[in-house]
Design an enzyme around this catalytic site. Sequence first.
Site, PDB file in Angstrom:
ATOM      1  N   LEU A 202       2.747  -1.101  -4.579  1.00 21.47           N
ATOM      2  CA  LEU A 202       3.476  -0.235  -3.516  1.00 21.47           C
ATOM      3  C   LEU A 202       2.851  -0.616  -2.244  1.00 21.47           C
ATOM      4  O   LEU A 202       1.831  -0.515  -1.752  1.00 21.47           O
ATOM      5  CB  LEU A 202       3.120   0.942  -3.810  1.00 21.47           C
ATOM      6  CG  LEU A 202       3.447   2.097  -3.022  1.00 21.47           C
ATOM      7  CD1 LEU A 202       5.480   2.211  -2.960  1.00 21.47           C
ATOM      8  CD2 LEU A 202       3.112   3.654  -3.145  1.00 21.47           C
ATOM      9  N   HIS A 203       3.895  -1.356  -1.471  1.00 21.49           N
ATOM     10  CA  HIS A 203       3.555  -1.640  -0.082  1.00 21.49           C
ATOM     11  C   HIS A 203       4.713  -2.006   0.831  1.00 21.49           C
ATOM     12  O   HIS A 203       4.401  -2.163   2.350  1.00 21.49           O
ATOM     13  CB  HIS A 203       2.674  -3.087  -0.119  1.00 21.49           C
ATOM     14  CG  HIS A 203       3.431  -4.168  -0.103  1.00 21.49           C
ATOM     15  ND1 HIS A 203       3.983  -4.671  -1.666  1.00 21.49           N
ATOM     16  CD2 HIS A 203       3.914  -4.983   0.371  1.00 21.49           C
ATOM     17  CE1 HIS A 203       4.557  -5.669  -1.283  1.00 21.49           C
ATOM     18  NE2 HIS A 203       4.542  -6.075  -0.440  1.00 21.49           N
ATOM     19  N   ARG A 204       5.895  -1.750   0.436  1.00 20.16           N
ATOM     20  CA  ARG A 204       7.097  -2.212   1.334  1.00 20.16           C
ATOM     21  C   ARG A 204       7.102  -1.030   2.470  1.00 20.16           C
ATOM     22  O   ARG A 204       6.978   0.212   2.007  1.00 20.16           O
ATOM     23  CB  ARG A 204       8.460  -2.199   0.476  1.00 20.16           C
ATOM     24  CG  ARG A 204       8.814  -3.127  -0.051  1.00 20.16           C
ATOM     25  CD  ARG A 204       9.545  -4.017   0.430  1.00 20.16           C
ATOM     26  NE  ARG A 204       8.969  -5.197   0.887  1.00 20.16           N
ATOM     27  CZ  ARG A 204       8.449  -6.322   0.502  1.00 20.16           C
ATOM     28  NH1 ARG A 204       8.522  -6.218  -1.242  1.00 20.16           N
ATOM     29  NH2 ARG A 204       7.820  -7.166   0.824  1.00 20.16           N
TER      30      ARG A 204
END
Length: 354
Positions: A202-204
Site C-alpha cells: 500500500l503506497h499510492r
Amino acid sequence: MSILTIIGARPQFIKASVVSRAIVAQGGLSEIIIHTGQHFDANMSDIFFDQLGIPRPNYKLDIHGGSHGEMTGRMLAEVEQVMLKEKPDRVLVYGDTNSTLAGALAAAKLHIPVAHIEAGLRSFNMCMPEEVNRILTDQVSDILFCPTKTAVDNLAREGFSDKPVQVLNVGDVMQDSALFFAQRATAPRGFHLSDGFVLTTLHRAENTDDPARLAAIVGALNTIHATVAPVVLPLHPRTRMAIAKAGLSLDVYVVEPVGYLEMIWLLQRCGLVLTDSGGVQKEAFFFGKTCVTMRDQTEWVELIDVGANELVGADQANIVATVTRRHGQKVEDQHQLYGGGQAAERIAQYLSSR
Ligand code: UDP
C-alpha cells in the site's frame, strides 16, 4: 554506443537489473547509471543493488523529499550537469517517477535521444503524479518500449503512429525479472506464518494522502486479518508516516519493506495479493495468484479482462467481500500477456542496432 540510465525508485532498480544485464550480454553498448536518490532508505534502495547484481551507480545524486515540483526541479538541474559532462549517445528511463520525467526532459532539451521503458501505459487519471510523468516522458521519447499491446494501442490513439518515433511492443521487463529471480527467492528473516496469507502492499498517493481512503483500507485490512487469513504488510515508509499522522492502528502482520528475493518468496506462498502497486499486480499473475487492487483504475487492464485481477477502490466493505470471495483462487498464465520473459533482451538488441 553509450547509454545513460536514470533510475531512482524501487521498481526501477528491479527493472534495471534485467536490462543492465542484457546490455552487458548484448555487447557494443556501454552504460552509465545515475541514481537520483528518490528512494534512499537501505531497504528501499541498497538492498536491491546488493541482491540483484545491478552495477553500482556512477552518480548518486541524493535528491529526495520536498514537493513534486521541487524534487523534479532539483533532479532536472543535476541530471543535466551529468549529461553535459558524459555526453551520452542515448538516455534510458523507466516508468513513471519524478526521476523519469526529470531525466527525459533534461535529455530532450540537450537533444539527446530518449528511450522510455514501460511506455504507453495510461490510467486516464491525471490526478496521479505517475500519469503526468509518463505522458510527458512519452512525448519527448523517440524509442517507446511498450510492455503490452494495450500500451501500443494507447499511443496509437494519441497519434504516435504518425510521429517519427519507434513504438515497439517488447513485453514487460518485470516478467523477465520474476522468471530470472524465481529460483533464488528467500524467506524473510523470522517469518513464521504458514502459506495462504494475504500479501498486501500500500503506497499510492491517492490512498495514503486521502485520510478517508486510508482509514477505509486500514479498517478492511484489520477485518481481513481477523476473519479471512493473516495479512502480511511490508510497510512502505510513506504509508507508515501517513498511518501515524492519521492516528490509525493496524492490527495485521506488519514488517519493514522486504528485498525483492523475499518479496518473490512471499508471492510464491500467499493465498491472495491485495495491493495498490503497479508492479505487484503483475507479479501476482506471474506467480499464479489472484490480485485484488485497491485503486479505481489500473494500467494493467488485460489482467482485469482475463479475470486475474479485480478493482475494489478504497471501499471497505467491497475490499473485505472481494478478498473473502477470491482468497485461495489460483490464476493461470495461458495468455502470454507480457511477452514471455525476453523483454530486456529485445530492448538491448534494439538499442545496439541504432
Ligand atoms: N517490492 C519489494 N519489497 C517490498 C514491496 C515491493 O521488493 O516490500 C517490489 C515488488 O515485488 C515489485 C516492486 O517492488 O517488484 C513494486 O514496486 P512499488 O510497488 O514500490 O512500485 P509500483 O510498481 O507501484 O510503481
